[in-house]
Structure formats: C-alpha cells, structure tokens
Design a protein around this motif. Structure first.
Motif, PDB file in Angstrom:
ATOM      1  N   ALA A 536      -9.262  -7.127 -14.099  1.00 13.36           N
ATOM      2  CA  ALA A 536      -8.271  -7.591 -13.127  1.00 13.36           C
ATOM      3  C   ALA A 536      -7.028  -6.718 -13.160  1.00 13.36           C
ATOM      4  N   GLN A 537      -6.607  -6.304 -14.358  1.00 12.14           N
ATOM      5  CA  GLN A 537      -5.417  -5.447 -14.461  1.00 12.14           C
ATOM      6  C   GLN A 537      -5.681  -4.074 -13.877  1.00 12.14           C
ATOM      7  N   ALA A 538      -6.890  -3.529 -14.099  1.00 13.31           N
ATOM      8  CA  ALA A 538      -7.234  -2.221 -13.525  1.00 13.31           C
ATOM      9  C   ALA A 538      -7.266  -2.288 -12.003  1.00 13.31           C
ATOM     10  N   GLN A 539      -7.805  -3.367 -11.465  1.00 14.99           N
ATOM     11  CA  GLN A 539      -7.831  -3.521 -10.014  1.00 14.99           C
ATOM     12  C   GLN A 539      -6.422  -3.652  -9.447  1.00 14.99           C
ATOM     13  N   GLU A 540      -5.557  -4.369 -10.160  1.00 16.12           N
ATOM     14  CA  GLU A 540      -4.180  -4.528  -9.697  1.00 16.12           C
ATOM     15  C   GLU A 540      -3.429  -3.195  -9.741  1.00 16.12           C
ATOM     16  N   GLU A 541      -3.660  -2.406 -10.795  1.00 13.92           N
ATOM     17  CA  GLU A 541      -3.031  -1.087 -10.886  1.00 13.92           C
ATOM     18  C   GLU A 541      -3.492  -0.184  -9.753  1.00 13.92           C
ATOM     19  N   GLU A 542      -4.775  -0.243  -9.433  1.00 12.64           N
ATOM     20  CA  GLU A 542      -5.294   0.572  -8.334  1.00 12.64           C
ATOM     21  C   GLU A 542      -4.707   0.107  -7.004  1.00 12.64           C
ATOM     22  N   ARG A 543      -4.588  -1.186  -6.829  1.00 13.15           N
ATOM     23  CA  ARG A 543      -3.994  -1.691  -5.592  1.00 13.15           C
ATOM     24  C   ARG A 543      -2.547  -1.239  -5.454  1.00 13.15           C
ATOM     25  N   ARG A 544      -1.810  -1.294  -6.566  1.00 13.47           N
ATOM     26  CA  ARG A 544      -0.414  -0.858  -6.522  1.00 13.47           C
ATOM     27  C   ARG A 544      -0.314   0.639  -6.242  1.00 13.47           C
ATOM     28  N   ARG A 545      -1.209   1.396  -6.835  1.00  8.02           N
ATOM     29  CA  ARG A 545      -1.161   2.848  -6.608  1.00  8.02           C
ATOM     30  C   ARG A 545      -1.399   3.171  -5.138  1.00  8.02           C
ATOM     31  N   GLN A 546      -2.361   2.501  -4.518  1.00  8.27           N
ATOM     32  CA  GLN A 546      -2.655   2.763  -3.118  1.00  8.27           C
ATOM     33  C   GLN A 546      -1.552   2.238  -2.195  1.00  8.27           C
ATOM     34  N   ALA A 547      -0.847   1.204  -2.657  1.00  6.62           N
ATOM     35  CA  ALA A 547       0.178   0.596  -1.813  1.00  6.62           C
ATOM     36  C   ALA A 547       1.526   1.287  -1.917  1.00  6.62           C
ATOM     37  N   ARG A 548       1.663   2.231  -2.820  1.00  7.52           N
ATOM     38  CA  ARG A 548       2.956   2.872  -3.021  1.00  7.52           C
ATOM     39  C   ARG A 548       3.422   3.551  -1.742  1.00  7.52           C
ATOM     40  N   GLY A 549       4.660   3.256  -1.358  1.00  9.20           N
ATOM     41  CA  GLY A 549       5.254   3.873  -0.196  1.00  9.20           C
ATOM     42  C   GLY A 549       4.866   3.230   1.111  1.00  9.20           C
ATOM     43  N   SER A 550       3.896   2.295   1.110  1.00 12.99           N
ATOM     44  CA  SER A 550       3.460   1.689   2.369  1.00 12.99           C
ATOM     45  C   SER A 550       3.641   0.178   2.387  1.00 12.99           C
ATOM     46  N   GLU A 551       3.670  -0.453   1.207  1.00 12.35           N
ATOM     47  CA  GLU A 551       3.791  -1.906   1.162  1.00 12.35           C
ATOM     48  C   GLU A 551       4.897  -2.317   0.195  1.00 12.35           C
ATOM     49  N   ARG A 552       6.037  -1.723   0.335  1.00 12.56           N
ATOM     50  CA  ARG A 552       7.125  -2.036  -0.581  1.00 12.56           C
ATOM     51  C   ARG A 552       7.549  -3.503  -0.479  1.00 12.56           C
ATOM     52  N   GLY A 553       7.330  -4.106   0.666  1.00 11.24           N
ATOM     53  CA  GLY A 553       7.805  -5.465   0.864  1.00 11.24           C
ATOM     54  C   GLY A 553       6.988  -6.522   0.151  1.00 11.24           C
ATOM     55  N   THR A 554       5.869  -6.163  -0.488  1.00  8.13           N
ATOM     56  CA  THR A 554       5.013  -7.152  -1.139  1.00  8.13           C
ATOM     57  C   THR A 554       4.997  -7.019  -2.653  1.00  8.13           C
ATOM     58  N   ILE A 555       5.628  -6.019  -3.209  1.00  6.38           N
ATOM     59  CA  ILE A 555       5.567  -5.768  -4.644  1.00  6.38           C
ATOM     60  C   ILE A 555       6.557  -6.668  -5.371  1.00  6.38           C
ATOM     61  N   THR A 556       6.071  -7.358  -6.408  1.00  2.00           N
ATOM     62  CA  THR A 556       6.935  -8.193  -7.245  1.00  2.00           C
ATOM     63  C   THR A 556       6.894  -7.775  -8.710  1.00  2.00           C
TER      64      THR A 556
END
Length: 636
Positions: A536-556
């Motif tokens: 689960a942590q690896a999947q979350e890290e991958e999601r964050r990496r792909q979301a960098r610069g495009s989904e700043r409004g959802t990161i907590t």
C-alpha cells in the motif's frame, strides 16, 4: 475463512508453493574448450542438445575484444556479492575432504569434491548455463549471477566475425565452464581465432579424442528464475538515460578499489543531473564528486538519483580499455540500473538490481512497477506479438504494432509481459525486442507471480481495500515510520502492522499484532499484514510521484528532500552540499535544513488552521527551492 483473507497458520515448508524449483535438463556433446595451435586457435562452444539445434561459425576479427567481453561475462555469471560471515566451517570441511581424498587420483578427488559440494552446497549447481541467441544481425549471450543481483548481455555484431558454414538461428544454452574460461585467456591477437557454436561445435577432434558427453539436471530456484525475468523486464520501463565516458567509470572503480567501505555513512552513488551541465557522480560516504566528461545532460528535468550495489561495477573492469562510451539507464533511487558499454562491434549490457541482496521490502516495492493482469484481451495481444516476433526474430515496438495492427500501448504492455514470462529479450542498446525463449519448455508462471502464499494474501487484501495507512512520520536519520490498519473480515478483527523504512528503502523495524508475528517475529519472513502495508505504501508513493505538479490540490501527506551543491568556502577544499527536507502532514509543515552528513539538522515546525493553508505553504517553499537550483532527491 475465505481463501483470500485467511492468515497462514504455519511457516512449515508445506506452506510454500508446491515445488519452488524448476527442473532444467542440459546435455552437451562435449566440454567447451579452446584448441590453441601455433598459427590458429579454435574456440569450440558446445550447445545444449536438449534444445533445437543452433549453429554459428566464423573467424574473429578482433579476438582480444571478444576475449575480454567473454571474461567479463564469466565474472558476472560466477559472481556472488552476498555477505558471508566469517566462520571456520568451510575450512574444517576442506580439511576433512583433504584427508578423505589423500592418495586418490585427480579424477577421483574431483568426483569426491563434487559429491561433497552436492551434499553441502546445493546452490552451487543452480546457476543456469549462459543463454546464447543466434539472430540474423547479432550473436547474443545472456547470464544471471549466482547472487541474483546482476544480469549481463553481450552482443557481437556479425561484422566482427568472418562467417563460414551454415548459420542456424535460435536460442540455446552453452557449456561455459571454468576450463573454457581458462582457455579463453589464451586467445592472442597474432593468432587467428575461429569461433564455433553448435550441438557438436563442428568438432575437429577425432572420435578417439572426443571429450565425454556432459549431462546435467539442475533445479532452478523460483527466486533465481523470478529475479532473472524481473531484472530483464525492468529494462523495458521508462528510464533516465545518462552518457558518461569510460574514464569516468574507471575513476569510480579506482576509488572503490583503493578505499574500503566505512561502517558509518552511506554506501551508494548519487547521480546529480542538471540540464546543460555534465552529470556528476558522488561517492558516499566520502562525498567525492566526479564530474563526467562525455558532455552535458540532455534531459529536460533536473534529477538526483541514488544507486546501490556499486561494488558490482567491478565486473566490468576488464572490458573498460576497449569501451568507447557508457550509457547509464536509471529507473530511480533504489531501483535497478543498467549500464550499456559500447566497444565497436561488441555491446555489453550490465543490469543491476537495486541492492546486492534485496530484502522483501525492496522487492515488494519494485514489484509494483511490473504488470500482473491476465485478461483475455491482453493475452490475445501477447499471442499476436509473440507470433510475429517469432517470424522476424527482432523488431521495435512500433514495427510490431504496425504488423499486428494493435494499439502501441497494448503492444508495449504485451512486450513487457513477454519479457517477464521469459519469451522475449529487450535489447536496451537498440531499443528493440528479440524473440528468445529462456527455457526449452514452458515456464510455470503461476509459481513466479508471488514468492509465497503470504504475499498472495497481502495482494488480495490490498485489492479489496482492506489496507489503510493510518499514519506516516518522517524522522531525519531514522527513516519513515508507517502505521497501518488491516481489516480482515473473515477474522472479524483489525490488525495493526508497523514498519520503519530507512532512506534506502530497507526495513529497520517491523511488528504486527497478528498471531503469526507474535509466534515467529521476522525469523520466518514477514506476515501478510506487513507485506500488505508495504504494498500500500509503494502504491501511494507511485501515485504521489505521478501526481507531482498536476494534483497539488489533493496532497495531504508528502515528504521531499532537496539538495544543492555549494561552491568551496574561503580556505576550504572541495565543495559542500546543502539539503532541505520538507514534510507536509495535513495541517503541519516541518522544515529541516543543513549540510549533508550533519548529525542533526536545524528544524522549524509550523501548524496551520487548515490543510489547504499548510499545502499552500508547502508548495510555496517547493517552488522557491526549485527556482534556487535545488535538486529534488525524492523524485527518483
């Protein structure tokens, strides 16, 4: 309890997959050898008679280059960089064997040694003989190391061989023993060397002097076979390409040879990439900065990537004098890396797993990058791609998409799975795919999907949404502390796994509230809940990496580490490096900064009235650091 969610009840061998080994039969008409004469030599390499016949024959135009490339190949296949604690067991066993073989002939002593090795070190026999593929454009050799940490591919262009006789395309194994390696060392430039590969190696020996038939039956561990396929399949993933000169790699090896690793401090190589500037290699813990000399980095985005297992680069030392350029392909920090050495008509590719001896946590993180789906549509694309590639032998993804009339994205996914299944080899040096069945028969892919039943249970739990990351806490100098919540409906209870991962991704601490952990701790491997938390942590890290610069409004929750190299201070020798670590935890923002390697960093903490305000402050500092030339070391 359902089969998908029930917890393994024991750690006995029967818990493992039915038979964690793949039987492979190898047969050779003789022992590969070098017949050296006064004016000519014949390098006879016998192919596996258990597979369809393959043949190639010709005189080597650059025998010394081929000699060093084959020597490097042998060093890879025989290498084992795993840590071995000091003890006297092997010495005492040797002394007993010496007493038992006293007075025996050389042949009898050799047989006694082999018998002892089969009883006391069965793993010595599990290495698969090199895989040779004869294609219309090249002759290719592939090997995988004994420690499951290094993959090597050597390709010889047919322009380097003055071919004669019949050529039969296909894939086989070859007998590559220590005797053949010793014979290869006798290759000389003033003596013509003829290379022959075949089931009978175009034997020039008479029947009376023909070497005896060699037959082997080895049991490949699934872990070894899985590692071979995964490291090779990793080459198909998107990489960051860096070109350095051969002298740059030599400087790295020279420093490692003259300086022993320190117990304290990092043991990696940091690759600093700034567009328009030459790539820099930083050796830890000495913080030695080596500026490369092959030209500036041509990528668009700056990056900082850490790689480990650097001692394995010494396997390339013999080939370096012939090398013209070195292309490094980086997947990211802690992930496999590939080194393509170009030496005229010979290309040598070395693929290294993220760590010399990867533990379960690192392996689980890497698994997330590789495909697992087996739907009928993807199977149809895979079948069409394999059929076409079997006809043309070698092709690019675009050529296969055009020939099969399939979408390019589906074709690339099918090719990646084909590499993972052992049917196709990816030639990183040319960005082309080659038809190459690894084993003569089909590979039982069901056994290679998961390492053990607990890993399968963990993936099922994650797929059902039963795993939640309750908290993340980044501690400088310690790593990332994770606490999870795993809800198992069949057990009617929640489990609370906890992990501490260091900056290298390795597990420093782990515990769980389940019965399996309380009984065995980590002696029998992690429980399914710990594995599920890591997935689960690896999947979350991958999601964050792909979301960098495009989904700043959802990161907590987010932690980033930035670094910047500073010019030497007045009176100081060498450059220094400043690091800044930003940690966003909902309404909290923590900033740590100071020189790299400092025992403690300066810390500043902020608490905001809302998550949105904390997020805005976090990205304001991110933009400021990037504008000031800091490299994001957590983006790799």
């Amino acid at each position: 309890m359902s089969e998908e969610t029930k917890e393994p009840e024991s750690s006995k061998p029967e818990e493992q997959l039915s038979d964690p080994r793949t039987p492979v039969r190898l047969g050779y008409a003789g022992a590969s050898q070098l017949e050296a004469g006064e004016s000519a030599s014949k390098l006879q390499i016998f192919a596996n008679t258990e597979r369809p016949p393959v043949r190639a024959e010709g005189a080597l135009k650059q025998p010394l280059l081929v000699r060093e490339a084959l020597s490097a190949l042998y060093e890879v296949v025989s290498s084992d960089f795993r840590y071995v604690p000091k003890d006297r067991t092997a010495y005492l066993a040797y002394m007993r064997l010496k007493k038992q073989t006293a007075g025996q002939s050389a042949w009898q002593a050799q047989q006694a040694y082999f018998d002892w090795l089969a009883r006391n070190d069965p793993s010595a026999w599990v290495v698969l003989d090199p895989v040779v593929t004869v294609h219309p454009d090249k002759l290719l050799f592939e090997v995988f190391s004994k420690d499951e940490g290094a993959y090597a591919q050597m390709a010889i262009d047919w322009s380097a061989i003055e071919r004669s006789g019949e050529t039969q395309h296909g894939t086989t194994n070859i007998d590559f023993s220590k005797a053949l390696f010793d014979g290869v060392q006798r290759v000389r430039s003033y003596r013509e060397t003829k290379l022959t590969i075949g089931t009978d190696a175009v034997s020039v020996a008479s029947d009376a002097t023909r070497p005896p038939v060699i037959e082997k039956s080895i049991q490949l561990p699934d872990s070894w076979l899985r590692g071979f396929l995964q490291v090779q399949a990793a080459a198909t993933l998107p990489t960051t390409a860096v070109r350095i000169a051969a002298i740059d790699l030599y400087n790295v090896l020279r420093h490692l040879r003259l300086n022993a690793d320190k117990k304290q401090g990092g043991r990696g190589v940091r690759v600093e990439l700034v567009p328009g500037e030459p790539p820099r290699l930083v050796l830890e813990p000495w913080e030695l900065v080596l500026a490369t000399s092959a030209g500036p980095f041509t990528g668009r985005q700056p990056a900082l990537v850490r790689i480990w297992g650097r001692r394995r680069l010494s396997l390339l030392r013999r080939l370096l004098p012939f090398v013209e350029t070195v292309d490094i392909h980086l997947l990211g920090s802690g992930l496999p890396s590939f080194y393509v050495l170009r030496a005229g008509p010979v290309t040598f590719t070395l693929g290294l797993s993220g760590f010399t001896s990867a533990n379960w946590s690192q392996a689980v993180g890497f698994d997330q990058l590789l495909p697992r789906d087996r739907n009928e549509e993807s199977a149809a694309v895979l079948s069409a791609v394999l059929k076409k590639l079997g006809e043309v032998w070698v092709a690019s993804a675009d050529e296969l998409a055009k020939a099969t009339k399939k979408p390019i994205a589906d074709v690339r996914a099918a090719l990646q799975k084909a590499c993972q299944h052992g049917q196709v080899m990816y030639d990183l040096s040319e960005d082309r795919y080659r038809y190459r069945p690894l084993l003569g028969g089909a590979i039982d892919l069901g056994r290679l999907v998961y390492r053990n039943p607990r890993e399968k249970v963990a993936h099922d739990l994650v797929a059902k949404g039963a795993v939640k990351i309750a908290s993340e806490n980044r501690i400088y100098g310690v790593g990332l502390e994770l606490t999870g919540k795993v809800t198992v409906t069949a057990d009617r209870r929640d489990y609370r796994p906890q992990l501490t991962l260091d900056d290298d991704g390795r597990v420093r601490g782990a515990e769980c509230t389940c019965a399996f952990y309380r009984k065995h701790k980590l002696k029998e491997g992690p429980c399914a809940h710990l594995i599920a938390l890591r997935i689960a942590q690896a999947q979350e890290e991958e999601r964050r990496r792909q979301a960098r610069g495009s989904e700043r409004g959802t990161i907590t929750l987010e932690t980033r580490t930035y670094a910047r190299r500073l010019p030497p201070a007045p009176g100081a020798t060498g450059e220094s490096e400043e690091i800044v670590q930003l940690s966003l935890d909902r309404q909290r923002l923590r900033i740590r900064w100071g020189p790299r390697g400092a025992a403690k960093l300066r810390v500043q903490s902020f608490v905001f009235g809302s998550v949105a305000e904390a997020r805005a402050a976090f990205f304001e500092r991110v933009d400021d650091l990037e504008a000031r030339g800091f490299l994001d070391g957590s983006a790799g």
